[in-house]
Motif scaffolding. Structure first.
Motif, PDB file in Angstrom:
ATOM      1  N   CYS A  29      38.557  46.633  73.565  1.00 15.57           N
ATOM      2  CA  CYS A  29      38.693  47.934  72.910  1.00 15.57           C
ATOM      3  C   CYS A  29      37.871  49.009  73.606  1.00 15.57           C
ATOM      4  N   ALA A  30      36.783  48.612  74.240  1.00 17.94           N
ATOM      5  CA  ALA A  30      35.930  49.592  74.916  1.00 17.94           C
ATOM      6  C   ALA A  30      36.576  50.117  76.187  1.00 17.94           C
ATOM      7  N   SER A  31      37.455  49.292  76.769  1.00 20.13           N
ATOM      8  CA  SER A  31      38.065  49.724  78.027  1.00 20.13           C
ATOM      9  C   SER A  31      39.282  50.602  77.778  1.00 20.13           C
ATOM     10  N   GLY A  32      39.524  50.928  76.538  1.00 25.03           N
ATOM     11  CA  GLY A  32      40.573  51.901  76.228  1.00 25.03           C
ATOM     12  C   GLY A  32      41.976  51.341  76.238  1.00 25.03           C
ATOM     13  N   ARG A  33      42.113  50.008  76.237  1.00 23.59           N
ATOM     14  CA  ARG A  33      43.443  49.440  76.246  1.00 23.59           C
ATOM     15  C   ARG A  33      43.906  49.059  74.850  1.00 23.59           C
ATOM     16  N   TYR A  79      26.139  45.409  75.927  1.00 22.28           N
ATOM     17  CA  TYR A  79      25.386  44.189  75.683  1.00 22.28           C
ATOM     18  C   TYR A  79      26.242  42.962  75.983  1.00 22.28           C
ATOM     19  N   ALA A  80      25.610  41.920  76.439  1.00 18.04           N
ATOM     20  CA  ALA A  80      26.257  40.620  76.616  1.00 18.04           C
ATOM     21  C   ALA A  80      27.584  40.714  77.354  1.00 18.04           C
ATOM     22  N   GLY A  81      27.624  41.548  78.369  1.00 19.87           N
ATOM     23  CA  GLY A  81      28.818  41.587  79.207  1.00 19.87           C
ATOM     24  C   GLY A  81      29.992  42.332  78.649  1.00 19.87           C
ATOM     25  N   GLY A  82      29.763  43.581  78.253  1.00 20.69           N
ATOM     26  CA  GLY A  82      30.907  44.410  77.903  1.00 20.69           C
ATOM     27  C   GLY A  82      31.036  44.805  76.453  1.00 20.69           C
ATOM     28  N   PHE A  83      30.144  44.356  75.605  1.00 23.83           N
ATOM     29  CA  PHE A  83      30.191  44.738  74.198  1.00 23.83           C
ATOM     30  C   PHE A  83      29.378  46.015  73.991  1.00 23.83           C
ATOM     31  N   VAL A  84      30.058  47.077  73.590  1.00 21.97           N
ATOM     32  CA  VAL A  84      29.367  48.353  73.383  1.00 21.97           C
ATOM     33  C   VAL A  84      28.827  48.387  71.963  1.00 21.97           C
ATOM     34  N   VAL A  85      27.529  48.334  71.834  1.00 19.16           N
ATOM     35  CA  VAL A  85      26.905  48.218  70.521  1.00 19.16           C
ATOM     36  C   VAL A  85      26.683  49.589  69.913  1.00 19.16           C
ATOM     37  N   GLU A  86      27.206  49.782  68.717  1.00 17.93           N
ATOM     38  CA  GLU A  86      27.018  51.043  68.011  1.00 17.93           C
ATOM     39  C   GLU A  86      26.000  50.924  66.892  1.00 17.93           C
ATOM     40  N   ALA A  87      25.888  49.756  66.336  1.00 15.63           N
ATOM     41  CA  ALA A  87      24.936  49.548  65.240  1.00 15.63           C
ATOM     42  C   ALA A  87      24.557  48.081  65.167  1.00 15.63           C
ATOM     43  N   HIS A  88      23.516  47.804  64.435  1.00 16.66           N
ATOM     44  CA  HIS A  88      23.125  46.405  64.247  1.00 16.66           C
ATOM     45  C   HIS A  88      22.560  46.214  62.852  1.00 16.66           C
ATOM     46  N   PHE A  96       5.346  38.764  55.425  1.00 20.86           N
ATOM     47  CA  PHE A  96       6.603  38.031  55.304  1.00 20.86           C
ATOM     48  C   PHE A  96       6.665  36.942  56.368  1.00 20.86           C
ATOM     49  N   VAL A  97       6.712  35.693  55.943  1.00 24.44           N
ATOM     50  CA  VAL A  97       6.756  34.583  56.895  1.00 24.44           C
ATOM     51  C   VAL A  97       8.209  34.313  57.254  1.00 24.44           C
ATOM     52  N   VAL A  98       8.554  34.622  58.486  1.00 26.82           N
ATOM     53  CA  VAL A  98       9.949  34.526  58.910  1.00 26.82           C
ATOM     54  C   VAL A  98      10.272  33.119  59.387  1.00 26.82           C
ATOM     55  N   GLU A  99      11.307  32.538  58.791  1.00 28.88           N
ATOM     56  CA  GLU A  99      11.740  31.204  59.202  1.00 28.88           C
ATOM     57  C   GLU A  99      13.018  31.257  60.034  1.00 28.88           C
ATOM     58  N   ALA A 100      13.828  32.256  59.786  1.00 32.28           N
ATOM     59  CA  ALA A 100      15.089  32.374  60.522  1.00 32.28           C
ATOM     60  C   ALA A 100      15.529  33.824  60.524  1.00 32.28           C
ATOM     61  N   HIS A 101      16.462  34.128  61.382  1.00 28.79           N
ATOM     62  CA  HIS A 101      17.004  35.479  61.396  1.00 28.79           C
ATOM     63  C   HIS A 101      18.487  35.443  61.725  1.00 28.79           C
ATOM     64  N   GLU A 102      19.142  36.494  61.323  1.00 28.61           N
ATOM     65  CA  GLU A 102      20.574  36.640  61.593  1.00 28.61           C
ATOM     66  C   GLU A 102      20.789  38.060  62.071  1.00 28.61           C
ATOM     67  N   VAL A 103      21.582  38.208  63.103  1.00 29.50           N
ATOM     68  CA  VAL A 103      21.861  39.533  63.634  1.00 29.50           C
ATOM     69  C   VAL A 103      23.364  39.733  63.699  1.00 29.50           C
ATOM     70  N   THR A 104      23.812  40.866  63.245  1.00 29.20           N
ATOM     71  CA  THR A 104      25.216  41.228  63.424  1.00 29.20           C
ATOM     72  C   THR A 104      25.269  42.535  64.184  1.00 29.20           C
ATOM     73  N   LEU A 105      26.039  42.534  65.252  1.00 27.13           N
ATOM     74  CA  LEU A 105      26.191  43.756  66.035  1.00 27.13           C
ATOM     75  C   LEU A 105      27.564  44.344  65.760  1.00 27.13           C
ATOM     76  N   TYR A 106      27.626  45.654  65.705  1.00 28.85           N
ATOM     77  CA  TYR A 106      28.879  46.360  65.471  1.00 28.85           C
ATOM     78  C   TYR A 106      29.152  47.283  66.642  1.00 28.85           C
ATOM     79  N   GLY A 107      30.409  47.376  67.016  1.00 25.55           N
ATOM     80  CA  GLY A 107      30.738  48.279  68.101  1.00 25.55           C
ATOM     81  C   GLY A 107      32.116  47.958  68.652  1.00 25.55           C
ATOM     82  N   ARG A 108      32.315  48.273  69.921  1.00 21.78           N
ATOM     83  CA  ARG A 108      33.621  48.032  70.540  1.00 21.78           C
ATOM     84  C   ARG A 108      33.543  46.826  71.463  1.00 21.78           C
ATOM     85  N   CYS A 109      34.475  45.942  71.286  1.00 26.36           N
ATOM     86  CA  CYS A 109      34.510  44.744  72.125  1.00 26.36           C
ATOM     87  C   CYS A 109      34.986  45.142  73.531  1.00 26.36           C
ATOM     88  N   PRO A 110      34.838  44.278  74.515  1.00 27.12           N
ATOM     89  CA  PRO A 110      35.212  44.645  75.890  1.00 27.12           C
ATOM     90  C   PRO A 110      36.626  45.195  75.990  1.00 27.12           C
TER      91      PRO A 110
END
Lengths: 128, 128
Positions: free
Chosen positions: B124-128, A104-113, B108-122
């Motif tokens: 850490c994902a590239s194995g370095r 996602y978003a250029g290189g972020f590997v998403v495992e959960a949300h 449920f009347v939604v006014e805003a939302h927040e998303v958090t993604l979990y995973g490997r950043c570029p």
DNA sequence: CTCATTGCAAAACGTTTGCACAAAA
DNA sequence: TTTTGTGCAAACGTTTTGCAATGAG
């Protein structure tokens, strides 16, 4: 492996979480536990929550700066925080479709949300 | 209205937040501020963060139980927490399309939302 | 008996506040 | 000068931990 000995306090705290409608604050868990075991102390609640968390039966949810706990294994869901009454609701609908492993978003590997929705709950929205 | 007097500490703290790549922990803000103003104390950081929050220039983000602060006015964005290195990234992509006012999940009347993604950043994902 | 679990009280941690002093106007 | 901001240290609320006593096997 050594199965942890069953204790009254642990069983009660686990059941409090399992039967709750949504995530609970620690203070809430304490008073609900004391309904069954009046002598229980705060330290035991914290220790048991850590133990149940380590075992994966329960997990913390940080919402709006507050740490709440909820039982695990209820399937994929998210939370709705009512900006009027402050209550937290569990929603089994999911507005996100990002399968695990999606890049996602250029290189972020998403495992959960995690999604938190803010707004007015059905009661507060109806003006009552 | 009385325009708040400008002070060196406040200016430095505000700039620390504005130039940060993502949300920062208070301890982080302290050391970055001390790079410019070595004598600054923790209390001033907290007081200034509260002031900047009240003015809307900054806002707290609770992520994984930690309270971080980030500058406001950067447009709609979400956060990515790398499960390997622990760093927090700001993503301007949004996987949710729920316009304000949408009625969701049965009332449920939604006014805003927040998303958090979990995973490997570029990195850490590239194995370095 | 042995050993894990409990309650209590103290400690630790992050955050806030009171107060005397310093800085700005 | 008056007024606001600052640093320090104490206070505060929440969470963790040490320890002696309890409870389960």
């Amino acid at each position: 492996m050594t199965a942890p000995r069953s204790t009254r306090q642990r069983d009660v705290i686990a059941r409090v979480l399992e039967t709750a409608e949504g995530p609970l604050a620690v203070a809430d868990i304490l008073v609900r536990t004391q309904a069954d075991v009046p002598s229980v102390g705060l330290a035991t609640v914290y220790r048991t929550l850590k133990l149940l968390s380590d075992q994966g039966h329960v997990h913390p949810v940080t919402l709006d700066g507050e740490t709440l706990y909820e039982a695990s294994g209820r399937g994929h869901h998210h939370h709705f925080l009512c900006t009027v009454c402050g209550r937290v609701f569990t929603l089994h609908a999911c507005p996100v479709s990002i399968p695990a492993g999606t890049v996602y978003a250029g290189g972020f590997v998403v495992e959960a949300h995690e999604v938190t929705l803010y707004g007015r709950c059905p009661t507060c929205a109806s003006g009552r």
